[in-house]
Design an enzyme around this catalytic site. Structure first.
Site, PDB file in Angstrom:
ATOM      1  N   ALA A 151     -19.132   3.440 -12.583  1.00 12.75           N
ATOM      2  CA  ALA A 151     -20.726   1.836 -12.996  1.00 12.75           C
ATOM      3  C   ALA A 151     -21.054   1.491 -13.697  1.00 12.75           C
ATOM      4  O   ALA A 151     -21.650   0.559 -13.889  1.00 12.75           O
ATOM      5  CB  ALA A 151     -21.073   1.771 -11.169  1.00 12.75           C
ATOM      6  N   SER A 158     -16.863  -2.541 -15.129  1.00 19.72           N
ATOM      7  CA  SER A 158     -17.899  -2.616 -14.127  1.00 19.72           C
ATOM      8  C   SER A 158     -19.603  -3.676 -14.845  1.00 19.72           C
ATOM      9  O   SER A 158     -19.409  -4.168 -14.335  1.00 19.72           O
ATOM     10  CB  SER A 158     -18.437  -1.614 -14.029  1.00 19.72           C
ATOM     11  OG  SER A 158     -17.310  -0.632 -13.004  1.00 19.72           O
ATOM     12  N   ARG A 165       0.751  13.057 -20.245  1.00 20.69           N
ATOM     13  CA  ARG A 165       0.620  12.133 -18.968  1.00 20.69           C
ATOM     14  C   ARG A 165       0.300  12.919 -18.226  1.00 20.69           C
ATOM     15  O   ARG A 165      -1.275  13.024 -16.415  1.00 20.69           O
ATOM     16  CB  ARG A 165       1.319  11.356 -18.360  1.00 20.69           C
ATOM     17  CG  ARG A 165       1.187   9.754 -17.688  1.00 20.69           C
ATOM     18  CD  ARG A 165       2.593   9.039 -17.425  1.00 20.69           C
ATOM     19  NE  ARG A 165       2.900   8.775 -16.213  1.00 20.69           N
ATOM     20  CZ  ARG A 165       1.851   7.239 -16.790  1.00 20.69           C
ATOM     21  NH1 ARG A 165       1.311   7.052 -17.493  1.00 20.69           N
ATOM     22  NH2 ARG A 165       1.554   6.286 -15.625  1.00 20.69           N
ATOM     23  N   VAL A 218      -8.818   1.489  -9.748  1.00 19.05           N
ATOM     24  CA  VAL A 218      -8.297   0.730 -11.053  1.00 19.05           C
ATOM     25  C   VAL A 218      -8.030   2.071 -12.348  1.00 19.05           C
ATOM     26  O   VAL A 218      -6.987   1.815 -13.256  1.00 19.05           O
ATOM     27  CB  VAL A 218      -9.871  -0.162 -11.108  1.00 19.05           C
ATOM     28  CG1 VAL A 218      -9.342  -0.676 -12.678  1.00 19.05           C
ATOM     29  CG2 VAL A 218      -9.654  -0.975  -9.994  1.00 19.05           C
ATOM     30  N   GLY A 219      -9.370   2.692 -11.686  1.00 20.86           N
ATOM     31  CA  GLY A 219      -8.846   4.428 -12.406  1.00 20.86           C
ATOM     32  C   GLY A 219      -7.466   4.974 -12.938  1.00 20.86           C
ATOM     33  O   GLY A 219      -7.011   5.005 -11.755  1.00 20.86           O
ATOM     34  N   ASP A 275      -1.753  -7.607 -14.644  1.00 19.53           N
ATOM     35  CA  ASP A 275      -0.191  -7.387 -14.644  1.00 19.53           C
ATOM     36  C   ASP A 275      -0.021  -8.749 -14.752  1.00 19.53           C
ATOM     37  O   ASP A 275       0.708  -8.999 -15.450  1.00 19.53           O
ATOM     38  CB  ASP A 275       0.549  -6.213 -14.537  1.00 19.53           C
ATOM     39  CG  ASP A 275      -0.175  -4.433 -14.465  1.00 19.53           C
ATOM     40  OD1 ASP A 275       0.007  -4.515 -15.546  1.00 19.53           O
ATOM     41  OD2 ASP A 275      -0.659  -3.949 -14.135  1.00 19.53           O
ATOM     42  N   ARG A 318      -1.572 -11.547 -16.310  1.00 19.72           N
ATOM     43  CA  ARG A 318      -0.946 -11.344 -17.947  1.00 19.72           C
ATOM     44  C   ARG A 318       0.741 -12.130 -18.343  1.00 19.72           C
ATOM     45  O   ARG A 318       1.096 -12.719 -19.040  1.00 19.72           O
ATOM     46  CB  ARG A 318      -0.812  -9.447 -18.359  1.00 19.72           C
ATOM     47  CG  ARG A 318      -1.906  -9.483 -18.827  1.00 19.72           C
ATOM     48  CD  ARG A 318      -1.839  -8.179 -18.813  1.00 19.72           C
ATOM     49  NE  ARG A 318      -3.096  -7.555 -19.538  1.00 19.72           N
ATOM     50  CZ  ARG A 318      -3.193  -5.721 -19.421  1.00 19.72           C
ATOM     51  NH1 ARG A 318      -2.370  -5.321 -19.009  1.00 19.72           N
ATOM     52  NH2 ARG A 318      -4.534  -5.796 -20.389  1.00 19.72           N
ATOM     53  N   HIS A 356       1.606   0.388 -12.838  1.00 21.29           N
ATOM     54  CA  HIS A 356       0.900  -0.025 -13.228  1.00 21.29           C
ATOM     55  C   HIS A 356       1.503   0.923 -14.625  1.00 21.29           C
ATOM     56  O   HIS A 356       0.263   1.939 -14.801  1.00 21.29           O
ATOM     57  CB  HIS A 356      -0.674  -0.183 -13.066  1.00 21.29           C
ATOM     58  CG  HIS A 356      -1.888  -0.259 -13.902  1.00 21.29           C
ATOM     59  ND1 HIS A 356      -1.194  -1.506 -14.735  1.00 21.29           N
ATOM     60  CD2 HIS A 356      -2.413   0.441 -15.059  1.00 21.29           C
ATOM     61  CE1 HIS A 356      -2.518  -1.776 -15.894  1.00 21.29           C
ATOM     62  NE2 HIS A 356      -2.786  -0.531 -15.579  1.00 21.29           N
TER      63      HIS A 356
END
Ligand code: NDP
Length: 330
Positions: free
Chosen positions: A12, A17, A98, A129-130, A159, A162, A187
Site C-alpha cells: 500500500a 497504490s 525468474r 497484481v504483484g 495488457d 495497451r 501476464h
C-alpha cells in the site's frame, strides 16, 4: 447507503497504490453510493510511509471513505475483507532468475492466502497484481481452500488496455472504438493479444487493419514489451496506468458488460471451454452482469495461429507451476 465495502490492499505504500488508493476512496471504482473502508497492509520497511499515505487519504476528505486501517499482520488487516488487492511483491533484481522471484514472491502469497482463508469475508474476491501475478494467484488459490476458487483474479487488464491503444493508433480511430479485446494467458511476454476476435468500430480488426504481417509480427511484441519500453524511458515501472487498469478491472465486474464486448482477466481454468490445462490462472475473455462475478465467454473463434500461441503461453504457465510445486499443498 449501501453496506461498507472493505478493501484490503498490500504494497500500500508502493507506486501503484499511491495512485490507486485515491481512486478507490473517491467512489470512481465501486460507485458514488458505495462507502469503502481501506485496510492497508505494510511491513516494518514501510510502516512510516504507510502512515504518510493514511494522512494524505484523511486530508482528502473523501465522503465515501469510512475508515483507513493500517497494519503489518495480514491476520488483522484482512479481517472481513470483501476485496483483497494483492499488489506488494519483491521486484525482480539484476541477475535474479525468474525461478528465484517465483519462490520469494510465492512465499509472500502463500502466507497472505492462508490469512485470507482464516479471516476474510467468505465471498472475498482477490486480485493479484504483484508479479509473477498468474502463478502467485495460483499459489494463493491453493492455500485458501475455504474461499471460492473462481474469486481469484490476476491482472491482465493493463495488457488489454495497451492492446486497445495500439490497435486504435494503427487504425487511426479513437480508443473507445476497439471492443471485444482479449489478452489471453500469462501476464508476460508470451501473452496473446487476440486481434482475431477484436473489433474496431464493430468490424473485425483484421478487416479494418488490412496488414496481417503487422498484426502477427509487430502488434503482439509492441503490446507485450510495452512495460519494458516504459521502464527505459521513465526509469521505473508503470504505476499510474497500472492503477487505472486495476480500477477498470474492478469496474468491469460491477457494471454489466455491453453485448458483444468482453474484458480480460486471468482466472482459474477449471472447467474452461477452450481445452486448456485445468489447473492454471489463465487470462480469458469474460463478461459480467454487474454483480461482482463473471462468466467466461464460450464462443471466441480460435484459429490455428491463435491455438499455437495459446499453447506457448500455457506451457510457460505450466513451467512456472512446476517451479512452485513446494508452495502448493496436496
Ligand atoms: P513498488 O516497488 O512501488 O512497491 C512494491 C511494494 O511491495 C513495496 O511497497 C513493498 O511494500 C512490497 N514488498 C513486499 N515484499 C517486498 C520485498 N521482499 N522487497 C521489496 N518490496 C517488497 O512496486 P509497484 O507498486 O510499482 O509494483 C508492485 C507489483 O506490481 C510488482 O510486483 C510489479 O511487478 C507488479 N506489476 C504488475 C502489473 C500487472 O499488469 N500485473 C503491472 C505493473 C506492475 P511493503 O514494504 O509494505 O511490504
Amino acid at each position: 447507503w449501501k453496506k461498507t465495502m472493505k478493501v484490503a490492499v498490500t504494497g500500500a505504500a508502493g507506486q501503484i497504490s499511491n495512485h490507486l488508493l485515491f481512486m478507490l476512496a473517491s467512489g470512481e471504482v465501486f460507485g458514488r453510493d458505495q462507502p469503502v473502508s481501506l485496510q492497508l497492509l505494510g511491513s516494518e520497511r514501510s510502516r512510516e510511509a504507510l502512515e504518510g499515505v493514511a494522512m494524505e487519504l484523511e486530508d482528502s476528505l473523501y465522503p465515501l471513505l469510512r475508515e483507513v486501517k493500517l497494519g503489518i499482520d495480514p491476520l488483522k488487516v484482512f479481517e472481513d475483507a470483501d476485496w483483497a488487492l494483492l499488489i506488494g511483491a519483491k521486484p525482480r533484481g539484476p541477475g535474479m532468475e525468474r525461478k528465484d522471484l517465483l519462490d520469494i514472491n510465492g512465499q509472500i502469497f502463500q502466507e497472505q492466502a492462508r490469512a485470507l482463508n482464516e479471516v476474510a469475508s467468505r465471498d472475498c474476491k482477490m486480485l493479484v497484481v504483484g508479479n509473477p501475478c498468474n502463478t502467485n494467484a495460483l499459489i494463493g488459490l491453493h492455500n485458501a481452500p475455504d474461499l471460492p476458487r473462481r474469486n481469484w483474479h490476476a491482472l491482465t487488464r493493463l495488457d488489454e488496455n495497451r492492446a486497445k491503444c495500439q490497435l486504435a493508433l494503427k487504425a487511426g480511430k479513437f480508443y473507445t472504438s476497439v471492443t471485444n479485446m482479449c489478452v489471453w494467458g500469462n501476464h508476460s511476454t508470451t501473452q496473446v493479444p487476440d486481434f482475431i476476435n477484436a473489433k474496431i468500430g464493430g468490424k473485425r480488426a483484421g478487416n479494418v487493419i488490412r496488414d496481417s504481417k503487422w498484426l502477427k509480427e509487430e502488434f503482439t511484441p509492441k503490446v507485450a514489451n510495452r512495460g519494458g519500453a516504459l521502464i527505459k524511458k521513465w526509469g521505473r515501472s508503470s504505476a499510474a496506468s497500472t492503477a487505472v487498469s486495476i480500477a477498470d478491472h474492478l469496474r468491469s465486474l460491477y457494471v454489466p458488460t455491453a453485448p458483444g464486448d468482453c474484458f480480460s482477466t486471468a482466472i482459474y481454468t477449471e472447467g474452461n471451454p477452450y481445452g486448456l490445462d485445468e489447473d492454471l490462472i489463465f487470462s480469458m475473455p469474460c463478461r459480467s452482469n454487474g454483480d461482482g462475478n463473471y462468466e467466461v465467454i464460450q464462443d471466441f473463434a480460435i484459429d490455428d495461429w491463435l491455438r499455437e500461441k495459446l499453447a506457448e503461453t500455457e506451457q510457460e504457465l505450466q513451467k512456472e507451476r512446476d517451479c512452485v510445486g513446494h508452495l502448493i499443498p496436496g
